[in-house]
Design an enzyme around this catalytic site. Structure first.
Site, PDB file in Angstrom:
ATOM      1  N   GLU A  99      12.421 -21.926  32.654  1.00 55.75           N
ATOM      2  CA  GLU A  99      12.415 -20.689  33.149  1.00 55.75           C
ATOM      3  C   GLU A  99      11.474 -20.621  34.350  1.00 55.75           C
ATOM      4  O   GLU A  99      10.217 -20.564  33.738  1.00 55.75           O
ATOM      5  CB  GLU A  99      12.098 -19.792  31.900  1.00 55.75           C
ATOM      6  CG  GLU A  99      13.022 -19.855  30.548  1.00 55.75           C
ATOM      7  CD  GLU A  99      12.758 -18.721  29.723  1.00 55.75           C
ATOM      8  OE1 GLU A  99      13.708 -17.958  29.165  1.00 55.75           O
ATOM      9  OE2 GLU A  99      11.494 -18.209  29.468  1.00 55.75           O
TER      10      GLU A  99
ATOM     11  N   HIS B 263       6.389 -20.956  25.492  1.00 53.78           N
ATOM     12  CA  HIS B 263       7.181 -19.843  26.589  1.00 53.78           C
ATOM     13  C   HIS B 263       6.148 -19.562  27.634  1.00 53.78           C
ATOM     14  O   HIS B 263       4.726 -19.628  27.347  1.00 53.78           O
ATOM     15  CB  HIS B 263       7.348 -18.774  25.657  1.00 53.78           C
ATOM     16  CG  HIS B 263       8.143 -17.728  26.455  1.00 53.78           C
ATOM     17  ND1 HIS B 263       7.572 -16.852  27.346  1.00 53.78           N
ATOM     18  CD2 HIS B 263       9.509 -17.562  26.407  1.00 53.78           C
ATOM     19  CE1 HIS B 263       8.959 -16.273  28.020  1.00 53.78           C
ATOM     20  NE2 HIS B 263       9.702 -16.523  27.175  1.00 53.78           N
TER      21      HIS B 263
HETATM   22  O1  G3P Z   1      12.679 -16.325  26.765  1.00 53.15           O
HETATM   23  C1  G3P Z   1      13.580 -15.592  27.524  1.00 53.15           C
HETATM   24  C2  G3P Z   1      12.793 -14.999  28.607  1.00 53.15           C
HETATM   25  O2  G3P Z   1      11.760 -15.324  29.211  1.00 53.15           O
HETATM   26  C3  G3P Z   1      13.521 -14.534  29.743  1.00 53.15           C
HETATM   27  O3  G3P Z   1      13.542 -13.166  29.634  1.00 53.15           O
HETATM   28  O4  G3P Z   1      13.828 -10.783  30.250  1.00 53.15           O
HETATM   29  O5  G3P Z   1      14.252 -12.510  32.194  1.00 53.15           O
HETATM   30  O6  G3P Z   1      15.835 -12.245  30.110  1.00 53.15           O
HETATM   31  P1  G3P Z   1      14.266 -12.301  30.491  1.00 53.15           P
END
Ligand code: G3P
Length: 226
Positions: free
Chosen positions: A143, A95
């Site tokens: 992400e 992550h």
């Molecule tokens: O692992 C999920 C994450 O990094 C996304 O975070 O708070 O933007 O939904 P968020």
């Protein structure tokens, strides 16, 4: 525990709102919505709560990170064996908030394949996602870190990262499931992610901080089925 796609994974991170009893409550909501809509909803609770939650709900449970070491003299590390024994079916790794070297990622993926644990490797961009796909994990979640926790979703702000990652990963390893995350806030974000080829979403703050997580999760589940 069988994983079905499309999938929603709720990453509990280290929010106070997901700790202990609150985390269990959220897990029960996830189980309820999952059964109601026939949608696969997995959770990645805080380590200390994995066993308790696994004993009380029947949805896939992931760790948020694991180390590659075998059982033995490795103080402070989290072994794949330990999360499996606690009731998890796999783990997120790499992550953006817990990055790993690629040789470590390779070792973890390989160890977990032998233990029948499913790995979701997170990637910060398409190029990294493409490189990681040769390891053939169960899932890769792309992400963009700059959108994490902002409430501005990857599917609205950077759709190209989803489309390009799906194309790149599927060309190399068609069996790897591609997810996306960062800033997912409403059903429309989920719907768009699926339209762009994602097979699910990874979400944290919108659910953890919501005044009504059940309502929001229901909205996500409906968007996933449409
Ligand atoms: O692992 C999920 C994450 O990094 C996304 O975070 O708070 O933007 O939904 P968020």
């Amino acid at each position: 525990m069988q994983l079905l796609y499309p999938i929603i994974i709720i990453n509990y991170k280290t929010y106070l709102e997901t700790l202990g009893e609150k985390g269990l409550y959220l897990a029960k909501i996830a189980e309820k919505i999952s059964l109601e809509y026939g949608v696969c909803i997995a959770i990645a609770p805080q380590f200390v709560d994995i066993r308790k939650i696994a004993e009380e709900v029947s949805i896939p449970i992931f760790a948020q990170h694991i180390d590659p070491y075998p059982p033995g003299a490795y103080t402070g590390h989290i072994t794949p064996e330990s999360i499996k024994e606690a009731g998890a079916c796999g783990s997120l790794i790499n992550h953006s908030e817990r990055r790993l070297r690629i040789d470590v990622i390779e070792e973890i993926v390989s160890r977990c394949k032998n233990l029948d644990l499913k790995i979701c490797i997170c990637a910060n961009n398409t190029l990294v996602a493409k490189a990681l796909s040769v390891l053939e994990p169960e899932m890769i979640a792309v992400e963009p870190p700059e959108l994490i926790g902002t409430g501005i979703s990857v599917s609205k702000a950077k759709p190209e990262i989803i489309i390009n990652s799906v194309n790149a990963i599927k060309t190399i390893s068609p069996n790897v499931h591609v997810l996306c995350g960062a800033g997912i806030t409403e059903g429309l974000d989920v719907k768009k992610a699926i339209e762009f080829g994602s097979e699910g979403i990874l979400v944290a703050s919108a659910i953890a901080k919501s005044k009504d997580p059940e309502k929001l999760l229901r909205e996500f589940a409906i968007a996933l089925t449409k």
